[in-house]
Design a protein around this motif. Sequence first.
Motif, short mmCIF file in Angstrom:
data_model
loop_
_atom_site.label_atom_id
_atom_site.label_comp_id
_atom_site.label_asym_id
_atom_site.label_seq_id
_atom_site.Cartn_x
_atom_site.Cartn_y
_atom_site.Cartn_z
N ALA A 14 39.59 -33.08 24.87
CA ALA A 14 40.01 -33.27 23.48
C ALA A 14 40.07 -34.74 23.09
O ALA A 14 39.91 -35.08 21.92
N ALA A 15 40.26 -35.64 24.07
CA ALA A 15 40.52 -37.05 23.76
C ALA A 15 39.39 -38.01 24.10
O ALA A 15 39.35 -39.12 23.55
N THR A 16 38.47 -37.61 24.96
CA THR A 16 37.47 -38.57 25.44
C THR A 16 36.09 -37.93 25.57
O THR A 16 35.96 -36.71 25.71
N PRO A 17 35.03 -38.75 25.58
CA PRO A 17 33.72 -38.20 25.91
C PRO A 17 33.62 -37.94 27.41
O PRO A 17 34.29 -38.60 28.21
N LEU A 18 32.81 -36.98 27.77
CA LEU A 18 32.50 -36.68 29.17
C LEU A 18 31.14 -37.28 29.49
O LEU A 18 30.30 -37.42 28.61
N ILE A 19 30.91 -37.60 30.74
CA ILE A 19 29.63 -38.15 31.17
C ILE A 19 28.94 -37.10 32.03
O ILE A 19 29.56 -36.51 32.93
N SER A 20 27.67 -36.85 31.73
CA SER A 20 26.95 -35.81 32.47
C SER A 20 25.50 -36.20 32.69
O SER A 20 25.02 -37.22 32.19
N MET A 21 24.82 -35.36 33.46
CA MET A 21 23.38 -35.49 33.70
C MET A 21 22.73 -34.17 33.30
O MET A 21 23.25 -33.10 33.61
N ASP A 22 21.59 -34.26 32.61
CA ASP A 22 20.79 -33.08 32.34
C ASP A 22 19.49 -33.19 33.12
O ASP A 22 18.95 -34.29 33.31
N LEU A 23 18.99 -32.04 33.56
CA LEU A 23 17.80 -31.95 34.40
C LEU A 23 16.68 -31.31 33.59
O LEU A 23 16.74 -30.12 33.29
N ILE A 24 15.69 -32.10 33.25
CA ILE A 24 14.54 -31.59 32.52
C ILE A 24 13.48 -31.29 33.59
O ILE A 24 12.90 -32.21 34.17
N ILE A 25 13.28 -30.01 33.87
CA ILE A 25 12.39 -29.57 34.94
C ILE A 25 11.09 -29.07 34.33
O ILE A 25 11.09 -28.15 33.50
N ARG A 26 9.98 -29.66 34.77
CA ARG A 26 8.64 -29.22 34.34
C ARG A 26 7.92 -28.61 35.54
O ARG A 26 7.98 -29.15 36.64
N ASN A 27 7.21 -27.51 35.29
CA ASN A 27 6.42 -26.90 36.36
C ASN A 27 4.96 -27.36 36.28
O ASN A 27 4.60 -28.18 35.42
N ALA A 28 4.12 -26.82 37.14
CA ALA A 28 2.71 -27.21 37.19
C ALA A 28 1.95 -26.86 35.91
O ALA A 28 0.90 -27.44 35.63
N ASN A 29 2.48 -25.93 35.13
CA ASN A 29 1.86 -25.55 33.85
C ASN A 29 2.44 -26.35 32.68
O ASN A 29 2.21 -26.00 31.52
N ASP A 30 3.20 -27.40 32.98
CA ASP A 30 3.86 -28.26 31.99
C ASP A 30 4.83 -27.48 31.12
O ASP A 30 5.04 -27.79 29.95
N GLN A 31 5.46 -26.45 31.69
CA GLN A 31 6.49 -25.69 31.01
C GLN A 31 7.85 -26.23 31.45
O GLN A 31 8.00 -26.77 32.55
N ILE A 32 8.85 -26.04 30.60
CA ILE A 32 10.19 -26.56 30.84
C ILE A 32 11.12 -25.41 31.18
O ILE A 32 11.12 -24.36 30.53
N LEU A 33 11.96 -25.63 32.20
CA LEU A 33 12.94 -24.64 32.63
C LEU A 33 14.15 -24.67 31.70
O LEU A 33 14.78 -25.71 31.52
N LEU A 34 14.47 -23.51 31.12
CA LEU A 34 15.68 -23.37 30.32
C LEU A 34 16.47 -22.17 30.82
O LEU A 34 15.90 -21.18 31.27
N GLY A 35 17.79 -22.28 30.71
CA GLY A 35 18.67 -21.18 31.04
C GLY A 35 19.48 -20.77 29.83
O GLY A 35 19.79 -21.60 28.97
N LEU A 36 19.80 -19.50 29.74
CA LEU A 36 20.63 -18.98 28.67
C LEU A 36 22.09 -19.24 29.04
O LEU A 36 22.60 -18.67 30.02
N ARG A 37 22.75 -20.14 28.30
CA ARG A 37 24.10 -20.58 28.64
C ARG A 37 25.10 -19.43 28.64
O ARG A 37 25.22 -18.69 27.67
N ALA A 38 25.83 -19.31 29.74
CA ALA A 38 26.84 -18.28 29.89
C ALA A 38 28.22 -18.76 29.43
O ALA A 38 29.09 -17.94 29.14
N ASN A 39 28.42 -20.07 29.38
CA ASN A 39 29.74 -20.63 29.10
C ASN A 39 29.71 -21.58 27.91
O ASN A 39 28.66 -22.08 27.53
N ARG A 40 30.88 -21.85 27.36
CA ARG A 40 31.03 -22.85 26.31
C ARG A 40 30.94 -24.24 26.93
O ARG A 40 31.31 -24.40 28.07
N PRO A 41 30.57 -25.24 26.17
CA PRO A 41 29.96 -25.16 24.85
C PRO A 41 28.49 -24.74 24.96
O PRO A 41 27.94 -24.70 26.06
N ALA A 42 27.90 -24.44 23.84
CA ALA A 42 26.50 -24.00 23.73
C ALA A 42 26.28 -22.61 24.31
O ALA A 42 25.16 -22.23 24.62
N GLN A 43 27.33 -21.84 24.45
CA GLN A 43 27.23 -20.48 24.97
C GLN A 43 26.26 -19.67 24.12
O GLN A 43 26.29 -19.72 22.89
#
Length: 154
Positions: A14-43
Motif C-alpha cells: 500500500a505504501a511503496t513500489p515493489l521491485i520485480s523481474m519479468d521473463l520474456i520467453i521466446r521459442n524457436a518459432n519466435d512465439q512468446i510464453l504467456l500464462g493465464l494469471r491465477a492471482n491478483r493483481p492482473a488475475q
Amino acid sequence: MQRLEHNLFKTIVAATPLISMDLIIRNANDQILLGLRANRPAQGSWFVPGGRIGKDETFEQAFSRLTREELGLTLALSEATFLGPYQHFYTDNFSGNDFSTHYVVLGYQLFLDIDLTTLPNEQHQHYQWWSEEALLSSDDVHANTKAYFSEKYK
C-alpha cells in the motif's frame, strides 16, 4: 525468498513500489510464453512469467530463483538479455481492491523451447505460446505484458 507476514506485506504494498523481474520467453518459432494469471493483481489476464525480488537478494539470485519457480528451470542471469526497466500500475493488490499495486520491473528476455505441460501452476493456471501480433491484438493480454512488444503500451 522469505515471505512476509500478511498484514505487514499489505502495508508495504500500500505504501511503496515493489521491485520485480519479468521473463520474456521466446521459442524457436519466435512465439512468446504467456500464462493465464491465477492471482491478483492482473488475475484472469495473460501475462509473462516473473516475480518479486526479495530483500538482500541479488539480481543473480532472484533471477535463478524466479526461473526455477516460474519455469521449473534454474537459469543464470547471464543467459538473458536485459530489455530495460518498466513500470506496472494496478488498481488492485494481492489481497483485494482497497489499494493499488506499483511495480518497478526489470524485463529480461530468454530464448527457450519449453514443454508447457511441465510448467508450475502456482501463479498461472494455463500456459500458451503467442505470436507478437496475436498478443498485441488480444483484449485478454494485459497491457503491462504488451509493453514489452510495443512502444504504444510503454
